[in-house]
Scaffold this motif. Sequence first.
Motif, mmCIF file in Angstrom:
data_model
loop_
_atom_site.group_PDB
_atom_site.id
_atom_site.type_symbol
_atom_site.label_atom_id
_atom_site.label_comp_id
_atom_site.label_asym_id
_atom_site.label_seq_id
_atom_site.Cartn_x
_atom_site.Cartn_y
_atom_site.Cartn_z
ATOM 1 N N ALA A 79 0.832 -1.214 0.000
ATOM 2 C CA ALA A 79 0.000 0.000 0.000
ATOM 3 C C ALA A 79 0.862 1.258 0.000
ATOM 4 C CB ALA A 79 -0.938 0.001 1.210
ATOM 5 N N ARG A 80 1.960 1.245 0.741
ATOM 6 C CA ARG A 80 2.869 2.396 0.815
ATOM 7 C C ARG A 80 3.682 2.581 -0.462
ATOM 8 N NH1 ARG A 80 6.337 2.379 6.399
ATOM 9 N NH2 ARG A 80 4.733 1.591 7.790
ATOM 10 N N GLY A 81 3.752 1.507 -1.260
ATOM 11 C CA GLY A 81 4.610 1.549 -2.440
ATOM 12 C C GLY A 81 6.054 1.219 -2.117
ATOM 13 N N ALA A 82 6.315 0.680 -0.917
ATOM 14 C CA ALA A 82 7.673 0.318 -0.524
ATOM 15 C C ALA A 82 8.145 -0.953 -1.207
ATOM 16 C CB ALA A 82 7.754 0.153 0.991
ATOM 17 N N ALA A 83 7.205 -1.791 -1.626
ATOM 18 C CA ALA A 83 7.531 -3.057 -2.276
ATOM 19 C C ALA A 83 6.340 -3.483 -3.122
ATOM 20 C CB ALA A 83 7.829 -4.133 -1.234
ATOM 21 N N THR A 84 6.599 -4.366 -4.062
ATOM 22 C CA THR A 84 5.518 -4.962 -4.846
ATOM 23 C C THR A 84 5.155 -6.307 -4.233
ATOM 24 O OG1 THR A 84 6.982 -6.173 -6.345
ATOM 25 C CG2 THR A 84 6.391 -3.894 -6.972
ATOM 26 N N VAL A 85 4.053 -6.857 -4.695
ATOM 27 C CA VAL A 85 3.654 -8.202 -4.283
ATOM 28 C C VAL A 85 4.781 -9.190 -4.592
ATOM 29 C CG1 VAL A 85 2.070 -10.089 -4.886
ATOM 30 C CG2 VAL A 85 1.166 -7.793 -4.432
ATOM 31 N N ALA A 86 5.374 -9.092 -5.769
ATOM 32 C CA ALA A 86 6.466 -9.996 -6.153
ATOM 33 C C ALA A 86 7.683 -9.809 -5.243
ATOM 34 C CB ALA A 86 6.847 -9.779 -7.612
ATOM 35 N N ASP A 87 7.987 -8.556 -4.884
ATOM 36 C CA ASP A 87 9.107 -8.299 -3.972
ATOM 37 C C ASP A 87 8.877 -8.977 -2.624
ATOM 38 O OD1 ASP A 87 10.368 -6.584 -5.846
ATOM 39 O OD2 ASP A 87 9.389 -4.804 -5.005
ATOM 40 N N SER A 137 2.248 -0.669 10.897
ATOM 41 C CA SER A 137 0.903 -0.108 10.891
ATOM 42 C C SER A 137 -0.035 -1.043 10.145
ATOM 43 C CB SER A 137 0.898 1.285 10.253
ATOM 44 O OG SER A 137 1.326 1.222 8.918
ATOM 45 N N THR A 138 -1.288 -0.808 10.319
ATOM 46 C CA THR A 138 -2.303 -1.591 9.633
ATOM 47 C C THR A 138 -2.775 -0.782 8.432
ATOM 48 O OG1 THR A 138 -2.981 -2.612 11.703
ATOM 49 C CG2 THR A 138 -4.552 -2.715 9.871
ATOM 50 N N PRO A 139 -2.668 -1.359 7.238
ATOM 51 C CA PRO A 139 -3.097 -0.601 6.062
ATOM 52 C C PRO A 139 -4.613 -0.434 6.049
ATOM 53 C CG PRO A 139 -2.619 -2.856 5.443
ATOM 54 C CD PRO A 139 -2.234 -2.717 6.890
ATOM 55 N N VAL A 146 -6.968 -3.479 -2.809
ATOM 56 C CA VAL A 146 -7.352 -4.782 -3.358
ATOM 57 C C VAL A 146 -7.002 -4.843 -4.845
ATOM 58 C CG1 VAL A 146 -9.308 -6.306 -3.874
ATOM 59 C CG2 VAL A 146 -9.131 -5.202 -1.626
ATOM 60 N N ALA A 147 -7.304 -3.776 -5.572
ATOM 61 C CA ALA A 147 -7.001 -3.744 -7.014
ATOM 62 C C ALA A 147 -5.499 -3.796 -7.242
ATOM 63 C CB ALA A 147 -7.602 -2.480 -7.644
ATOM 64 N N ARG A 148 -4.721 -3.049 -6.456
ATOM 65 C CA ARG A 148 -3.263 -3.040 -6.613
ATOM 66 C C ARG A 148 -2.682 -4.430 -6.380
ATOM 67 N NH1 ARG A 148 0.278 1.161 -3.279
ATOM 68 N NH2 ARG A 148 -0.761 2.535 -4.752
ATOM 69 N N VAL A 149 -3.103 -5.078 -5.299
ATOM 70 C CA VAL A 149 -2.590 -6.411 -4.979
ATOM 71 C C VAL A 149 -3.020 -7.420 -6.041
ATOM 72 C CG1 VAL A 149 -2.781 -8.313 -3.325
ATOM 73 C CG2 VAL A 149 -2.358 -5.979 -2.517
ATOM 74 N N THR A 150 -4.268 -7.343 -6.463
ATOM 75 C CA THR A 150 -4.776 -8.267 -7.483
ATOM 76 C C THR A 150 -4.018 -8.098 -8.796
ATOM 77 O OG1 THR A 150 -6.959 -8.236 -6.432
ATOM 78 C CG2 THR A 150 -6.853 -8.980 -8.725
ATOM 79 N N GLU A 151 -3.798 -6.865 -9.211
ATOM 80 C CA GLU A 151 -3.065 -6.596 -10.453
ATOM 81 C C GLU A 151 -1.615 -7.079 -10.351
ATOM 82 O OE1 GLU A 151 -1.329 -2.618 -12.447
ATOM 83 O OE2 GLU A 151 -3.529 -2.637 -12.239
#
Length: 174
Positions: A79-87, A137-139, A146-151
Amino acid sequence: PGAHHLERVLIGHPFHPAHLIPLVEVVGGEQTSERAVADAMKLYAEAGKRPVHVRQELDGHLVNRLQAALWREAYDLVARGAATVADVDAAITNGPGLRWAVVGPFAGQHLSGGEGGIAHNLEHLGPPMAAWWDDLSTPEWTPELVARVTEQMADEMGETSSAELSTARDDLVL
């Protein structure tokens, strides 16, 4: 209708895929006898499972709560943009996940403390770890997250189907 023999009522919570993952959480209720828990622990062990006695009734039991803590931080980092799902997936599967498959988080900390064991590790790394806890923290659970993680998951999976990934996972677990 009320239940009879509440001293024998307990939960045996296996993990998916249950034919490969040995862990079973055993959770007794307020009226469950120690003998029923001991008998269940023995039964699961004799069946080739690794039972763990969860000593309190908890939402999510033990492992799902531990997973939820990791997922909370993973989703927050995405959510913060610190990492991607793949990272995040690569970080776990190529880092602590390999160690944790052999020794748990506490035994891993003990080993990383060298001759001083976990006491040395906590003396040295405990304060920074506590500072990281303060930064966790809790996002916010939003349609955008949800869309970001799904994509990003679709990007990570590429042409690999869930069935192919499951088969690869099961083969590696074996």
